[in-house]
Enzyme design. Structure first.
Site, PDB file in Angstrom:
ATOM      1  CB  THR A  77     -13.719  11.012  48.546  1.00  0.00           C
ATOM      2  OG1 THR A  77     -13.239   9.745  48.376  1.00  0.00           O
ATOM      3  CG2 THR A  77     -15.185  10.565  48.022  1.00  0.00           C
ATOM      4  CB  CYS A 321      -8.774   6.357  40.688  1.00  0.00           C
ATOM      5  SG  CYS A 321      -7.315   6.778  40.635  1.00  0.00           S
TER       6      CYS A 321
END
Lengths: 379, 379
Positions: A77, A321
């Site tokens: 991320t 996700c």
């Protein structure tokens, strides 16, 4: 003689898989040799720096990049955030539009919103992005950056990254390819300007990510000034080293592990398609070898995950996700398929045919029980 | 019979120490039990979540905080960045001034610059902040946030955090206390609104940090939207768990380890003060038990670190709180002491009196050799 309880089967290995055995060994070796701060001048520091550089070199070799183009970040991320925010900031003169696929990770969508004006390119019912629409969008005025995942981690569909990269290059727009669901499972094309990847997805550790940027891409600082703006405060050297060792190992076995898991997924797709009121989603051919998602009508996703968990099977559900908050998945919504009652299977390299058969025996009655509890039998 | 070479002595344990043996054990246990994503609903995910929550609880108990007030970040630097950026953003209505000590970490200074208008409070020659000036500054108009370290990691001086917290509370200004150099080595007062700490400094892993925020403090998102804005993408569960286990262990031995190391530092201070043309810096009394820094006239810091490294001793130098780039340290500059030719010693819990005596025997001739090489003998 009592029989031992059947072993638990973990089928939720997308984005977080058990560590590869060699990653564990590598971690412990790097903990002994590389605990020190790699920025220090003494022998301990230099040794830690060599471990990080070796890890960068190993990842670069797999990506078709130069060592200096590869950095470790604090997470996949964090790599996506930096790629989008800094990538767009480096092209501020060109404009502030960020063109992204509709099924990108939430991190890409949110970072695009923060970086400028997001323009989202639709996908078809199989989850495949429209390469023509992408090409038209990047050729338009004021585009700073484009982002397209190599494969969608939630449904497995591969994206047309080569075509889109051709179009982006012609327009002079850098393309971020998110290989977070594919690196270590499928061959990742070298058609990228920025690339993010996720060690935790290929059997390496979590708490570390990969960001690669071709030398031509400008990535100005977007946060407070720091010596390592891609990972302020530095990453764990043992985690980075373990990531690289795991990647080298899975890469060596890529084709065999892919073929074996592709067969198992084919088997799952075929059996699940026979359950009443189910939709097996994602591209059946042009896909990751190890991922399959299906959605059941008249089923609550959380209830089904819980029922399967009770039976000894761990599966994913909801917006895999982002987080397992079981919010309706933006990926499934973008595809126009059922967004509720879905189950995602991501096979580990160690998942056996027997594991899969046991799961397939348990799944249909579990669905029936959950439907019964909702009082929808016979609907 | 040949004698084995003397064992290497690592005296650069500030901000990065070898892992505590229990941290290693805890890591391996958590790797078996907590490799899964703690946001998932299945048994593996719930087990990982329990490990993180247990780790937060253990750290909270040491800090005098509630479990929900403690979060793990990706690094101590990341915790400082978020505390300053989000802490200031949460007080935008009050103003944009950020009052900081002159010897805060570079991460705090840079984040304060990014968050608003930085106002820097001077320190005296011992490195101690001026509590009166701090109180006056926070009482002024438009102050969003104040930041003061509990102790300076480069010279060891303790700061008047209780007094400054009284003044900040009276003014309604949240105070960030950076305990990155002190937690695990000295008792940290509970007079903070935000607190950052560094597991790698107390014998835990790097790649993880601690951010605590009292319930009353607003921390709005300052980056792209994320489910875990304090650590986008999540932290490594095993690293977080190992951090907490290491902290519990060093905390149990805090006073004894402190007293033992304080004596060793007293011995170093006394012997080093006898070397010609040296300045031993930092508060001799009101200080961390394990840190001491001194600066030599006519000596290049890098050359001295290299010479000591060759003799088997790892020491820090330069701006230890940013990177070992050997740039003149902003901490030493703010104190008005020699900024070049400095050596920082940070003793590990395992550092023995014999290690220290060997170092003290080697240091004066090493300084002399470096001065000889520079041709400054007899200056």
């Amino acid at each position: 003689m009592e029989s031992s309880p059947p072993r638990r089967v973990h089928l939720d290995n997308g984005g977080r898989a058990p560590w590869h055995p060699l990653a564990r060994e590598a971690f412990l070796q790097a903990l002994d040799d590389g605990w020190a701060d790699p920025r220090r001048l003494h022998a301990e520091g230099r040794r830690a720096a060599r471990l990080v550089d070796g890890a960068r070199e190993a990842v670069a070799a797999v990506l078709g990049a130069r060592t200096e183009e590869v950095r470790f970040t604090h997470s996949h991320t964090a790599a996506l955030h930096r790629a989008v925010l800094a990538g767009a900031a480096g092209r501020r003169r060109a404009g502030d539009r960020v063109v992204v696929g509709a099924t990108e990770r939430a991190a890409v969508l949110h970072a695009a919103d923060a970086a400028g004006r997001r323009e989202t390119i639709p996908v078809d019912r199989l989850g495949r992005g429209d390469a023509g629409a992408f090409a038209a969008a990047v050729a338009g005025p004021g585009v700073a950056l484009a982002a397209l995942q190599h494969a969608n981690g939630e449904v497995g569909t591969l994206q047309p990254v080569e075509q889109v990269h051709d179009a982006a290059r012609a327009a002079g727009v850098p393309l971020l390819v998110d290989a977070g669901a594919s690196l270590g499972h499928a061959r990742v094309p070298e058609t990228w300007d920025l690339l993010a990847a996720d060690p935790a997805d290929w059997g390496g550790p979590s708490g570390v990510g990969v960001l690669a940027a071709r030398g031509r891409v400008r990535l100005p600082d977007v946060g407070p000034e720091d010596a390592e703006p891609w990972a302020p405060g530095g990453v764990s050297v043992p985690l980075a080293f373990a990531s690289a060792v795991a990647l080298e190992s899975v890469q060596a076995d890529l084709d065999a592990a892919g073929a074996r898991r592709r067969e198992l997924v084919d088997r799952i797709r075929a059996v699940v398609a026979g359950v009443p009121d189910v939709e097996v989603v994602g591209d059946p051919e042009n896909r990751l070898p190890h991922v399959v998602t299906f959605s059941f009508l008249y089923v609550d996703g959380e209830a089904l995950v819980t029922e399967l968990d009770r039976q000894g099977f761990a599966v994913g559900s909801g917006s895999a996700c982002t987080a397992s908050t079981l919010e309706p998945s933006h990926v499934l919504a973008a595809m126009g398929v059922l967004t509720h009652g879905n189950v995602r299977i991501a096979l580990d390299r160690t998942t056996s045919a027997e594991d899969v058969e046991r799961f397939l025996a348990v799944l249909p009655p579990a669905v029936e029980r959950v439907r019964d509890a909702l009082g929808v039998r016979g609907l």
